[in-house]
Design a protein around this motif. Structure first.
Motif, mmCIF file in Angstrom:
data_model
loop_
_atom_site.group_PDB
_atom_site.id
_atom_site.type_symbol
_atom_site.label_atom_id
_atom_site.label_comp_id
_atom_site.label_asym_id
_atom_site.label_seq_id
_atom_site.Cartn_x
_atom_site.Cartn_y
_atom_site.Cartn_z
ATOM 1 N N GLY A 54 0.790 -1.230 0.000
ATOM 2 C CA GLY A 54 0.000 0.000 0.000
ATOM 3 C C GLY A 54 0.822 1.279 0.000
ATOM 4 O O GLY A 54 0.255 2.372 -0.014
ATOM 5 N N VAL A 55 2.144 1.165 0.008
ATOM 6 C CA VAL A 55 2.974 2.378 -0.088
ATOM 7 C C VAL A 55 2.712 3.037 -1.449
ATOM 8 O O VAL A 55 2.667 2.349 -2.464
ATOM 9 N N PRO A 56 2.500 4.359 -1.481
ATOM 10 C CA PRO A 56 2.162 5.003 -2.756
ATOM 11 C C PRO A 56 3.297 4.882 -3.780
ATOM 12 O O PRO A 56 4.454 5.107 -3.447
ATOM 13 N N LEU A 57 2.923 4.518 -4.987
ATOM 14 C CA LEU A 57 3.869 4.427 -6.090
ATOM 15 C C LEU A 57 3.379 5.298 -7.236
ATOM 16 O O LEU A 57 2.184 5.419 -7.458
ATOM 17 N N VAL A 58 4.345 5.873 -7.950
ATOM 18 C CA VAL A 58 4.028 6.457 -9.248
ATOM 19 C C VAL A 58 4.835 5.665 -10.270
ATOM 20 O O VAL A 58 6.054 5.514 -10.119
ATOM 21 N N GLU A 59 4.150 5.107 -11.245
ATOM 22 C CA GLU A 59 4.849 4.354 -12.293
ATOM 23 C C GLU A 59 4.972 5.243 -13.520
ATOM 24 O O GLU A 59 3.967 5.714 -14.064
ATOM 25 N N ILE A 60 6.209 5.490 -13.926
ATOM 26 C CA ILE A 60 6.480 6.365 -15.064
ATOM 27 C C ILE A 60 6.861 5.491 -16.260
ATOM 28 O O ILE A 60 7.809 4.711 -16.182
ATOM 29 N N VAL A 61 6.095 5.595 -17.323
ATOM 30 C CA VAL A 61 6.287 4.723 -18.484
ATOM 31 C C VAL A 61 6.706 5.576 -19.680
ATOM 32 O O VAL A 61 6.037 6.563 -20.008
ATOM 33 N N THR A 62 7.809 5.200 -20.316
ATOM 34 C CA THR A 62 8.240 5.958 -21.501
ATOM 35 C C THR A 62 7.552 5.426 -22.739
ATOM 36 O O THR A 62 7.048 4.303 -22.762
ATOM 37 N N LYS A 63 7.553 6.234 -23.791
ATOM 38 C CA LYS A 63 7.226 5.712 -25.113
ATOM 39 C C LYS A 63 8.465 4.963 -25.602
ATOM 40 O O LYS A 63 9.546 5.122 -25.022
ATOM 41 N N PRO A 64 8.335 4.162 -26.665
ATOM 42 C CA PRO A 64 9.531 3.490 -27.185
ATOM 43 C C PRO A 64 10.598 4.525 -27.538
ATOM 44 O O PRO A 64 10.298 5.558 -28.127
ATOM 45 N N ILE A 65 11.838 4.233 -27.120
ATOM 46 C CA ILE A 65 12.935 5.167 -27.344
ATOM 47 C C ILE A 65 13.768 4.642 -28.511
ATOM 48 O O ILE A 65 14.439 3.621 -28.393
ATOM 49 N N GLU A 66 13.700 5.357 -29.627
ATOM 50 C CA GLU A 66 14.401 4.920 -30.832
ATOM 51 C C GLU A 66 15.595 5.827 -31.081
ATOM 52 O O GLU A 66 15.612 6.975 -30.660
ATOM 53 N N GLY A 67 16.578 5.280 -31.786
ATOM 54 C CA GLY A 67 17.670 6.112 -32.258
ATOM 55 C C GLY A 67 18.812 6.306 -31.268
ATOM 56 O O GLY A 67 19.710 7.104 -31.497
ATOM 57 N N ALA A 68 18.796 5.584 -30.166
ATOM 58 C CA ALA A 68 19.882 5.740 -29.186
ATOM 59 C C ALA A 68 21.152 5.070 -29.673
ATOM 60 O O ALA A 68 22.259 5.456 -29.291
ATOM 61 N N GLY A 69 20.997 4.030 -30.531
ATOM 62 C CA GLY A 69 22.167 3.340 -31.069
ATOM 63 C C GLY A 69 23.085 2.839 -29.972
ATOM 64 O O GLY A 69 22.629 2.329 -28.948
ATOM 65 N N SER A 70 24.387 3.046 -30.146
ATOM 66 C CA SER A 70 25.351 2.503 -29.191
ATOM 67 C C SER A 70 25.325 3.265 -27.860
ATOM 68 O O SER A 70 25.952 2.851 -26.897
ATOM 69 N N ARG A 71 24.599 4.384 -27.834
ATOM 70 C CA ARG A 71 24.497 5.120 -26.568
ATOM 71 C C ARG A 71 23.400 4.539 -25.681
ATOM 72 O O ARG A 71 23.128 5.071 -24.592
ATOM 73 N N ALA A 72 22.725 3.476 -26.140
ATOM 74 C CA ALA A 72 21.560 2.951 -25.426
ATOM 75 C C ALA A 72 21.847 2.631 -23.944
ATOM 76 O O ALA A 72 21.094 3.081 -23.068
#
Lengths: 98, 502
Positions: free
Chosen positions: B168-186
């Motif tokens: 019951g501890v409050p959580l906020v779940e943060i969801v990203t959109k798909p992250i494209e183009g990061a390449g080798s910096r992923a």
């Protein structure tokens, strides 16, 4: 909507760790089937344009302030547990042996 | 445990384009839980911070914590999200012993925050925009400890013990959109993203943001596709990666593993993976399948949340300066080089230096003390420099004492010792330990005469014009005065005594 059968009730009972006799499973399967049928008739009446109703009364923002209130002691919390150890609830192995 | 084949990261990068996605769970630091008035406290005796609601006992009614809703909105605003004017809670149903009521109260179709973005700056200054799909409110589950078996893992356990303090501890779940183009910096981006989220929620004051306590937890989604293909590959979700380094390593490992699987002509299985810090690898969790039908439905025991524009704007007015902007401003104000500033940030001393400068020290002096003597002592004591016990006021006072000539740098270090030993303020330590610089010329002259008599050959050299030899005499005087002389004044007096022009 498929009717609830006895096997499904037995499966749910097992998941919920509720011990049920054969008679109880039969009776519950029948009762749940009636409920499912009732819900089905509601679903038929409500078209796709009707949003799911969570509350019949148009209330919003029922909130409390962030102030500590009623708390149980660990002993009280565990008093209804079928089994406990080290001040914690003891539950059967979660994964089957593989 | 099976060992997966992997290819080198470079090899994987030659062939495949990674797509990332993150779900970060942030535990809020409210005093009470999301839906009950039981305390939200870490580390207490098991099952002592619970009541009937957290235990999922029949007939209980949840009530929403207003502060938790406001914290969620603050997070959404800091992530440039839209705030839903109207949103609801939903039941996410599953049977697992950490969730005693057999559903998690969450949000489903209408999260409170949605459509946001955050700019992530990588180490070399490259800025990468990550789009936020949603940030929704939900509650944490209890903590399971698996007993028996060799590893403490769930596999082979005889039974498990449950502590519902976290339930019951409050959580906020943060969801990203798909992250494209990061390449080798992923992998680097993954780490920087989670670091940025942690920094933002800490800066907002809505979470303690301690990853080692699970206040910020990351599920990392990775998929690969051949370069040029638009359609995403099959993804895996590595769960509960709980340190920044682990996030980077887990993403790197999954990229390398996916590439090896794809190279061998096999399809990726969509599944959850578990990260293992010891082997720096992931293992298969459970496959995602129809077992993932959570049968969400609107929570009948909680009424909708309506956010008025006034409420949201009032909350927006409380937003602190964003951490990235604050860093830029402080570095410019202080005139530190990139390297100097990064060291300060990495040492966790930005707040201390800011307060020290605000209390009247120069930026250079503040850095000198915090990054020098204080950091050194903290390292010896194995604590964070900020936790050593030196306050900005102490640094400012020591600097004033030096500027007034009352003490020199060497004595200042002894003053610091005294302060840390609990002997009071720097001025009190100077008084009690008798650390003031000897500024009485008579006393100094006696010490100088003594030092010159002890080293007649050096005295002769100085008389002969080798002024740089004066250092040896200064050293002698400092020794006699136990470091309490003003070295500059001593030098002047020596030269005057010998009749030499400085």
């Amino acid at each position: 909507m498929a009717a609830i059968n006895r096997e499904q009730v037995a499966h749910l009972a097992q998941l919920a760790h509720i011990e049920m006799s054969d008679d109880e499973l039969d009776r519950m399967a029948n009762e749940l089937a009636v409920i499912v049928d009732s819900v089905k008739s509601v679903s038929e009446a409500a078209g796709a344009d009707v949003p799911a109703t969570s509350h019949p009364i148009p209330l919003t923002n029922v909130m409390r302030e962030d102030v500590v209130g009623h708390v149980l002691t660990a002993e009280e919390a565990l008093s209804g547990a079928p089994d406990s150890a080290d001040g914690r609830f003891k539950v059967p192995a979660i994964l089957e042996e593989s | 445990m099976s060992t997966d084949t992997i290819v080198s990261f470079e090899e994987a990068m030659e062939k495949y384009d990674p797509v990332l996605g993150f779900e970060v769970h942030v535990e809020l630091n409210t005093k009470t839980k999301m839906f009950s008035s039981a305390p939200n406290v870490f580390g207490d005796q098991p099952n002592s911070n619970v009541n009937e609601v957290c235990l999922g006992l029949p007939g209980v009614l949840p009530v929403v914590n207003r502060k938790a809703v406001e914290s969620s909105i603050l997070i959404g605003l800091a992530l440039n999200c839209k705030i839903a004017p109207h949103c609801t809670f939903a039941r996410k149903q599953y049977f697992y012993p950490d969730t005693p009521k057999n559903f998690q109260t969450s949000q489903y179709e209408d999260p409170i925050c949605y459509d946001g973005w955050i700019d992530i700056e990588l180490a070399d200054g490259t800025v990468f925009r990550v789009e936020i799909e949603r940030a929704h409110m939900e509650e944490d589950a209890g903590k399971l400890t698996h007993m028996g078996g060799a590893t403490g893992r769930i596999q082979g356990a005889d039974f498990s013990l449950v502590d519902y303090n976290r339930s019951g501890v409050p959580l906020v779940e943060i969801v990203t959109k798909p992250i494209e183009g990061a390449g080798s910096r992923a992998p680097e981006l993954a780490k920087a993203y989670v670091a940025a989220i942690r920094e933002i929620v800490k800066n907002l004051g809505v979470s303690d943001a301690r990853m080692e306590r699970g206040n910020v937890r990351c599920d990392a989604n990775v998929s690969l596709r051949p370069y040029g293909r638009e359609k995403f590959g099959t993804r895996t979700e590595t769960k509960n990666v709980n340190s920044l380094r682990a996030v980077e390593n887990a993403v790197r490992f999954e990229i390398q593993r996916h590439a090896a699987v794809l190279d061998s002509g096999v399809a990726i299985t969509q599944e959850t993976r578990h990260w293992h810090e010891d082997t720096k690898s992931t293992t298969s969790g459970r496959p995602k399948s129809d077992a993932d039908d959570y049968r969400y439905f609107p929570e009948p025991d909680l009424v909708p949340i309506v956010t008025t524009a006034e409420w949201v704007e009032e909350l927006r007015s409380r937003l602190p300066e964003p951490p990235a902007e604050r860093r830029k401003r402080l570095q410019a104000d202080w005139g530190y080089t990139d390297l100097e500033f990064r060291d300060v940030v990495n040492a966790g001393l930005m707040d201390e230096i800011e307060e020290t400068v605000a209390a009247g020290a120069t930026a250079a002096a503040a850095r000198k003390w915090w990054m020098g003597e204080i950091a050194r002592r903290a390292k010896l004591a194995d604590v964070d420099p900020a936790a050593l016990g030196v306050t900005p006021a102490v640094v400012v006072e020591i600097e004033r004492l030096i500027a007034s000539g009352a003490i020199n740098d060497k004595l200042a270090r002894k003053v610091l010792d005294g302060v840390l030993d609990g002997e009071g303020t720097p001025a009190e330590v100077v008084e009690k330990r008798g650390l003031a610089v000897v500024s009485d010329d008579g006393a100094l002259q006696a010490a100088i005469d003594e030092a010159l008599a002890a080293q007649p050959d050096v005295a002769e050299k100085i008389r002969g014009g080798k002024v740089q030899a004066v250092g040896a005499i200064v050293g002698g005087v400092m020794k006699v005065t136990r470091g309490q002389a003003d070295a500059g004044r001593v030098r002047e007096l020596i030269l005057a005594t010998l009749g030499v022009e400085g």
